[in-house]
Design a protein around this motif. Sequence first.
Motif, PDB file in Angstrom:
ATOM      1  N   LEU A  52       0.796  -1.218   0.000  1.00 47.97           N
ATOM      2  CA  LEU A  52       0.000   0.000   0.000  1.00 47.97           C
ATOM      3  C   LEU A  52       0.835   1.277   0.000  1.00 47.97           C
ATOM      4  CD1 LEU A  52      -2.863  -1.034   2.437  1.00 47.97           C
ATOM      5  CD2 LEU A  52      -2.951  -0.876  -0.053  1.00 47.97           C
ATOM      6  N   LEU A  53       2.056   1.219   0.499  1.00 50.38           N
ATOM      7  CA  LEU A  53       2.865   2.423   0.632  1.00 50.38           C
ATOM      8  C   LEU A  53       3.837   2.665  -0.522  1.00 50.38           C
ATOM      9  CD1 LEU A  53       3.659   2.309   4.437  1.00 50.38           C
ATOM     10  CD2 LEU A  53       1.986   3.731   3.254  1.00 50.38           C
ATOM     11  N   ARG A  54       4.102   1.654  -1.317  1.00 51.89           N
ATOM     12  CA  ARG A  54       5.073   1.855  -2.394  1.00 51.89           C
ATOM     13  C   ARG A  54       4.454   2.638  -3.558  1.00 51.89           C
ATOM     14  NH1 ARG A  54       5.652  -4.161  -5.062  1.00 51.89           N
ATOM     15  NH2 ARG A  54       3.479  -4.328  -5.716  1.00 51.89           N
ATOM     16  N   VAL A  89       4.154   2.332 -12.141  1.00 52.91           N
ATOM     17  CA  VAL A  89       3.591   3.206 -11.115  1.00 52.91           C
ATOM     18  C   VAL A  89       2.351   2.545 -10.530  1.00 52.91           C
ATOM     19  CG1 VAL A  89       2.570   5.460 -10.673  1.00 52.91           C
ATOM     20  CG2 VAL A  89       4.476   5.257 -12.257  1.00 52.91           C
ATOM     21  N   GLN A  90       2.267   2.512  -9.204  1.00 56.06           N
ATOM     22  CA  GLN A  90       1.172   1.850  -8.506  1.00 56.06           C
ATOM     23  C   GLN A  90      -0.007   2.805  -8.330  1.00 56.06           C
ATOM     24  OE1 GLN A  90       1.373  -1.633  -7.234  1.00 56.06           O
ATOM     25  NE2 GLN A  90       2.721  -1.311  -8.971  1.00 56.06           N
ATOM     26  N   THR A  91      -1.113   2.518  -9.005  1.00 61.79           N
ATOM     27  CA  THR A  91      -2.336   3.293  -8.825  1.00 61.79           C
ATOM     28  C   THR A  91      -3.170   2.621  -7.744  1.00 61.79           C
ATOM     29  OG1 THR A  91      -3.553   2.046 -10.498  1.00 61.79           O
ATOM     30  CG2 THR A  91      -2.307   3.967 -11.251  1.00 61.79           C
ATOM     31  N   SER A  92      -4.226   3.272  -7.326  1.00 62.55           N
ATOM     32  CA  SER A  92      -5.073   2.685  -6.284  1.00 62.55           C
ATOM     33  C   SER A  92      -5.744   1.407  -6.777  1.00 62.55           C
ATOM     34  CB  SER A  92      -6.123   3.693  -5.821  1.00 62.55           C
ATOM     35  OG  SER A  92      -6.934   4.096  -6.895  1.00 62.55           O
ATOM     36  N   LYS A  93      -6.088   1.335  -8.057  1.00 65.03           N
ATOM     37  CA  LYS A  93      -6.700   0.118  -8.604  1.00 65.03           C
ATOM     38  C   LYS A  93      -5.727  -1.057  -8.566  1.00 65.03           C
ATOM     39  CE  LYS A  93      -9.917   2.398 -11.710  1.00 65.03           C
ATOM     40  NZ  LYS A  93     -10.328   2.607 -13.106  1.00 65.03           N
ATOM     41  N   ILE A  94      -4.486  -0.801  -8.920  1.00 64.26           N
ATOM     42  CA  ILE A  94      -3.477  -1.864  -8.903  1.00 64.26           C
ATOM     43  C   ILE A  94      -3.200  -2.306  -7.473  1.00 64.26           C
ATOM     44  CG2 ILE A  94      -1.061  -2.397  -9.399  1.00 64.26           C
ATOM     45  CD1 ILE A  94      -1.297  -0.630 -11.867  1.00 64.26           C
ATOM     46  N   ARG A  95      -3.197  -1.371  -6.535  1.00 65.70           N
ATOM     47  CA  ARG A  95      -2.974  -1.725  -5.126  1.00 65.70           C
ATOM     48  C   ARG A  95      -4.101  -2.607  -4.602  1.00 65.70           C
ATOM     49  NH1 ARG A  95      -1.047   4.247  -3.494  1.00 65.70           N
ATOM     50  NH2 ARG A  95       1.116   4.013  -4.151  1.00 65.70           N
ATOM     51  N   VAL A  96      -5.340  -2.280  -4.942  1.00 65.48           N
ATOM     52  CA  VAL A  96      -6.477  -3.093  -4.498  1.00 65.48           C
ATOM     53  C   VAL A  96      -6.410  -4.478  -5.126  1.00 65.48           C
ATOM     54  CG1 VAL A  96      -8.987  -3.323  -4.614  1.00 65.48           C
ATOM     55  CG2 VAL A  96      -7.972  -1.136  -4.008  1.00 65.48           C
ATOM     56  N   LEU A  97      -6.071  -4.550  -6.403  1.00 62.66           N
ATOM     57  CA  LEU A  97      -5.950  -5.832  -7.086  1.00 62.66           C
ATOM     58  C   LEU A  97      -4.849  -6.682  -6.452  1.00 62.66           C
ATOM     59  CD1 LEU A  97      -6.774  -7.670  -9.452  1.00 62.66           C
ATOM     60  CD2 LEU A  97      -5.048  -6.495 -10.806  1.00 62.66           C
ATOM     61  N   LEU A 127      -3.234 -11.206  -2.898  1.00 62.03           N
ATOM     62  CA  LEU A 127      -2.524 -11.646  -1.694  1.00 62.03           C
ATOM     63  C   LEU A 127      -3.486 -12.268  -0.691  1.00 62.03           C
ATOM     64  CD1 LEU A 127       0.276 -11.619  -0.297  1.00 62.03           C
ATOM     65  CD2 LEU A 127      -0.403  -9.455   0.729  1.00 62.03           C
ATOM     66  N   LEU A 128      -4.657 -11.667  -0.510  1.00 62.42           N
ATOM     67  CA  LEU A 128      -5.661 -12.206   0.404  1.00 62.42           C
ATOM     68  C   LEU A 128      -6.134 -13.587  -0.051  1.00 62.42           C
ATOM     69  CD1 LEU A 128      -7.534 -11.763   2.864  1.00 62.42           C
ATOM     70  CD2 LEU A 128      -9.167 -10.775   1.246  1.00 62.42           C
ATOM     71  N   CYS A 129      -6.379 -13.751  -1.349  1.00 62.55           N
ATOM     72  CA  CYS A 129      -6.795 -15.058  -1.878  1.00 62.55           C
ATOM     73  C   CYS A 129      -5.731 -16.118  -1.639  1.00 62.55           C
ATOM     74  CB  CYS A 129      -7.114 -14.950  -3.365  1.00 62.55           C
ATOM     75  SG  CYS A 129      -8.611 -14.037  -3.719  1.00 62.55           S
ATOM     76  N   PHE A 130      -4.470 -15.751  -1.818  1.00 62.28           N
ATOM     77  CA  PHE A 130      -3.381 -16.689  -1.576  1.00 62.28           C
ATOM     78  C   PHE A 130      -3.342 -17.126  -0.112  1.00 62.28           C
ATOM     79  CE2 PHE A 130       1.036 -17.268  -0.159  1.00 62.28           C
ATOM     80  CZ  PHE A 130       1.332 -18.428  -0.863  1.00 62.28           C
ATOM     81  N   PHE A 131      -3.422 -16.158   0.806  1.00 62.84           N
ATOM     82  CA  PHE A 131      -3.376 -16.493   2.225  1.00 62.84           C
ATOM     83  C   PHE A 131      -4.598 -17.301   2.657  1.00 62.84           C
ATOM     84  CE2 PHE A 131      -0.334 -12.816   2.900  1.00 62.84           C
ATOM     85  CZ  PHE A 131       0.749 -13.649   3.099  1.00 62.84           C
ATOM     86  N   LEU A 132      -5.767 -16.979   2.133  1.00 62.64           N
ATOM     87  CA  LEU A 132      -6.968 -17.754   2.467  1.00 62.64           C
ATOM     88  C   LEU A 132      -6.868 -19.182   1.956  1.00 62.64           C
ATOM     89  CD1 LEU A 132      -9.861 -15.190   1.944  1.00 62.64           C
ATOM     90  CD2 LEU A 132      -8.959 -16.083   4.102  1.00 62.64           C
ATOM     91  N   THR A 133      -6.273 -19.365   0.778  1.00 58.63           N
ATOM     92  CA  THR A 133      -6.069 -20.710   0.243  1.00 58.63           C
ATOM     93  C   THR A 133      -5.141 -21.506   1.140  1.00 58.63           C
ATOM     94  OG1 THR A 133      -6.380 -19.875  -2.002  1.00 58.63           O
ATOM     95  CG2 THR A 133      -5.308 -22.011  -1.772  1.00 58.63           C
ATOM     96  N   VAL A 134      -4.064 -20.899   1.589  1.00 57.71           N
ATOM     97  CA  VAL A 134      -3.120 -21.582   2.478  1.00 57.71           C
ATOM     98  C   VAL A 134      -3.807 -21.955   3.794  1.00 57.71           C
ATOM     99  CG1 VAL A 134      -1.011 -21.297   3.840  1.00 57.71           C
ATOM    100  CG2 VAL A 134      -1.086 -20.541   1.453  1.00 57.71           C
ATOM    101  N   VAL A 135      -4.572 -21.039   4.362  1.00 56.72           N
ATOM    102  CA  VAL A 135      -5.272 -21.309   5.624  1.00 56.72           C
ATOM    103  C   VAL A 135      -6.300 -22.418   5.435  1.00 56.72           C
ATOM    104  CG1 VAL A 135      -6.890 -20.337   7.304  1.00 56.72           C
ATOM    105  CG2 VAL A 135      -4.878 -19.038   6.616  1.00 56.72           C
ATOM    106  N   LEU A 136      -7.016 -22.418   4.329  1.00 57.69           N
ATOM    107  CA  LEU A 136      -8.011 -23.453   4.064  1.00 57.69           C
ATOM    108  C   LEU A 136      -7.358 -24.824   3.930  1.00 57.69           C
ATOM    109  CD1 LEU A 136     -10.996 -24.079   3.492  1.00 57.69           C
ATOM    110  CD2 LEU A 136     -10.495 -23.698   1.085  1.00 57.69           C
TER     111      LEU A 136
END
Length: 54
Positions: A8-10, A18-26, A31-40
């Motif tokens: 979020l800060l880079r 260049v990181q736009t807000s859309k790219i940061r959200v994507l 990253l969230l999907c990856f971590f949820l898959t690992v936890v599952l």
Amino acid sequence: MVVEAFILLRKVDGAGVVQTSKIRVLTSTILLCFFLTVVLIQLIIWLFIRTKKP
């Protein structure tokens, strides 16, 4: 949390894009999907091991 703060800060990523807000959200969503898959997967393995004990 540290990785998310870094994303979020880079202003520019490693490829020089260049990181736009859309790219940061994507990126955060991926990253969230990856971590949820690992936890599952860990939860499924834990439940399998737990039911195998005599």
